[in-house]
Structures are given as C-alpha cells and as structure tokens.
Design a protein around this motif. Sequence first.
Motif, PDB file in Angstrom:
ATOM      1  N   SER A  59       0.816  -1.218   0.000  1.00  0.00           N
ATOM      2  CA  SER A  59       0.000   0.000   0.000  1.00  0.00           C
ATOM      3  C   SER A  59       0.848   1.266   0.000  1.00  0.00           C
ATOM      4  CB  SER A  59      -0.963  -0.002   1.191  1.00  0.00           C
ATOM      5  OG  SER A  59      -0.270   0.129   2.399  1.00  0.00           O
ATOM      6  N   GLU A  60       2.141   1.129   0.282  1.00  0.00           N
ATOM      7  CA  GLU A  60       3.027   2.301   0.303  1.00  0.00           C
ATOM      8  C   GLU A  60       4.139   2.246  -0.747  1.00  0.00           C
ATOM      9  OE1 GLU A  60       2.683   5.041   2.196  1.00  0.00           O
ATOM     10  OE2 GLU A  60       0.829   4.181   2.988  1.00  0.00           O
ATOM     11  N   TYR A  61       4.345   1.122  -1.369  1.00  0.00           N
ATOM     12  CA  TYR A  61       5.464   0.911  -2.283  1.00  0.00           C
ATOM     13  C   TYR A  61       5.227   1.655  -3.598  1.00  0.00           C
ATOM     14  CZ  TYR A  61       9.169  -1.865  -4.565  1.00  0.00           C
ATOM     15  OH  TYR A  61      10.301  -2.284  -5.223  1.00  0.00           O
ATOM     16  N   GLU A  62       6.051   2.640  -3.879  1.00  0.00           N
ATOM     17  CA  GLU A  62       5.860   3.485  -5.068  1.00  0.00           C
ATOM     18  C   GLU A  62       5.877   2.693  -6.368  1.00  0.00           C
ATOM     19  OE1 GLU A  62       8.007   7.140  -5.416  1.00  0.00           O
ATOM     20  OE2 GLU A  62       7.765   7.574  -3.286  1.00  0.00           O
ATOM     21  N   GLU A  63       6.623   1.602  -6.397  1.00  0.00           N
ATOM     22  CA  GLU A  63       6.699   0.781  -7.610  1.00  0.00           C
ATOM     23  C   GLU A  63       5.339   0.193  -7.998  1.00  0.00           C
ATOM     24  OE1 GLU A  63       9.402   0.135  -9.629  1.00  0.00           O
ATOM     25  OE2 GLU A  63      10.427   1.675  -8.480  1.00  0.00           O
ATOM     26  N   PHE A  64       4.396   0.148  -7.046  1.00  0.00           N
ATOM     27  CA  PHE A  64       3.075  -0.410  -7.325  1.00  0.00           C
ATOM     28  C   PHE A  64       2.134   0.630  -7.919  1.00  0.00           C
ATOM     29  CE2 PHE A  64       2.677  -4.579  -4.832  1.00  0.00           C
ATOM     30  CZ  PHE A  64       4.003  -4.891  -5.080  1.00  0.00           C
ATOM     31  N   GLY A  65       2.611   1.860  -8.037  1.00  0.00           N
ATOM     32  CA  GLY A  65       1.861   2.919  -8.697  1.00  0.00           C
ATOM     33  C   GLY A  65       0.437   3.071  -8.200  1.00  0.00           C
ATOM     34  N   ASN A  66      -0.511   3.089  -9.148  1.00  0.00           N
ATOM     35  CA  ASN A  66      -1.914   3.317  -8.786  1.00  0.00           C
ATOM     36  C   ASN A  66      -2.552   2.114  -8.087  1.00  0.00           C
ATOM     37  OD1 ASN A  66      -2.044   1.633 -10.990  1.00  0.00           O
ATOM     38  ND2 ASN A  66      -3.535   2.852 -12.113  1.00  0.00           N
ATOM     39  N   LYS A  67      -1.865   0.995  -8.006  1.00  0.00           N
ATOM     40  CA  LYS A  67      -2.375  -0.193  -7.298  1.00  0.00           C
ATOM     41  C   LYS A  67      -2.265  -0.012  -5.783  1.00  0.00           C
ATOM     42  CE  LYS A  67      -2.799  -2.481 -11.186  1.00  0.00           C
ATOM     43  NZ  LYS A  67      -4.037  -2.358 -11.880  1.00  0.00           N
ATOM     44  N   ARG A  68      -1.461   0.947  -5.343  1.00  0.00           N
ATOM     45  CA  ARG A  68      -1.268   1.161  -3.900  1.00  0.00           C
ATOM     46  C   ARG A  68      -2.582   1.446  -3.185  1.00  0.00           C
ATOM     47  NH1 ARG A  68       3.269   5.596  -3.521  1.00  0.00           N
ATOM     48  NH2 ARG A  68       1.755   6.494  -4.937  1.00  0.00           N
ATOM     49  N   GLU A  69      -3.433   2.238  -3.796  1.00  0.00           N
ATOM     50  CA  GLU A  69      -4.707   2.578  -3.156  1.00  0.00           C
ATOM     51  C   GLU A  69      -5.585   1.333  -2.984  1.00  0.00           C
ATOM     52  OE1 GLU A  69      -8.548   5.434  -3.860  1.00  0.00           O
ATOM     53  OE2 GLU A  69      -6.603   6.114  -4.608  1.00  0.00           O
ATOM     54  N   GLU A  70      -5.570   0.460  -3.992  1.00  0.00           N
ATOM     55  CA  GLU A  70      -6.351  -0.776  -3.891  1.00  0.00           C
ATOM     56  C   GLU A  70      -5.797  -1.675  -2.775  1.00  0.00           C
ATOM     57  OE1 GLU A  70      -7.857  -2.270  -7.904  1.00  0.00           O
ATOM     58  OE2 GLU A  70      -6.140  -0.986  -8.443  1.00  0.00           O
TER      59      GLU A  70
END
Length: 126
Positions: free
Chosen positions: A38-49
């Motif tokens: 939820s915080e990892y920048e590499e996950f981009g817009n998936k972080r919110e999910e």
Amino acid sequence: MNENDSKDIPFVYSNNDLSYYNIRFAFDKLLGPLATASEYEEFGNKREEYSDILKIVAKWSCEYEDKKTLIYIDYKEILSVYYKVEELNDDLLANSKSEISDEIVIWLWEIMVLRKKQIDNYNNGK
C-alpha cells in the motif's frame, strides 16, 4: 533441557493448527506485505487498492482478537478480497514486481483455509 532451550525451538506454521498463535502468525504474515504494497511506489496506482484491502484485513484481524474465531468473516467479503488480490497479482506479474503480491495471495489463502477448518470443526461439534 533448561529454560533457555525453549527459546531455540523455532515456530512452525501449519494450516492444520487452529491455535491462537498460529492464526495470529498467518495474519501477521498477510498484514506485513499488504502494508508494504500500500506504500510501495513501484506499485503505482495499485497502492490505493492494496490500502483498501489492508483496511479490510486489519478489520478481520481485530475481529479475530475480539472473538478468537475466523467464522464471522463474511464468505462473500473474503472471496471478493481474494479475487481482487489475485487480479492485482496478475497485473504485477507482467512487471516482475510480484514477490510482495505473491506473499499476499499465499497468506490470504491460508487465512481462508484456517477459516474453513474452523467452520468445519464448528459444524462437526469439535
């Protein structure tokens, strides 16, 4: 064997063990990667999910603390979360960032297995 020897015995997780500590271990193994995702920048817009899923799993964990059972986790909610986690994992496989999301899928599955075993035991009067 002296009193210090017991500290050297490692904990071994088993989805056949419905003890409090084993279930807590499974939740901890799930919550850690969810918090990271939820915080990892590499996950981009998936972080919110992942953040939304983290909130749901944290709620389950708190319910488990209160009730000491997984039976009360709604089956529709747990399946919905599982399918969402699998979908997110599939999206990340293409980007080679799936180690964290693999852990999430694995430990969510383990929570589901433990829940089912508790329900089976309850229904069989154990």
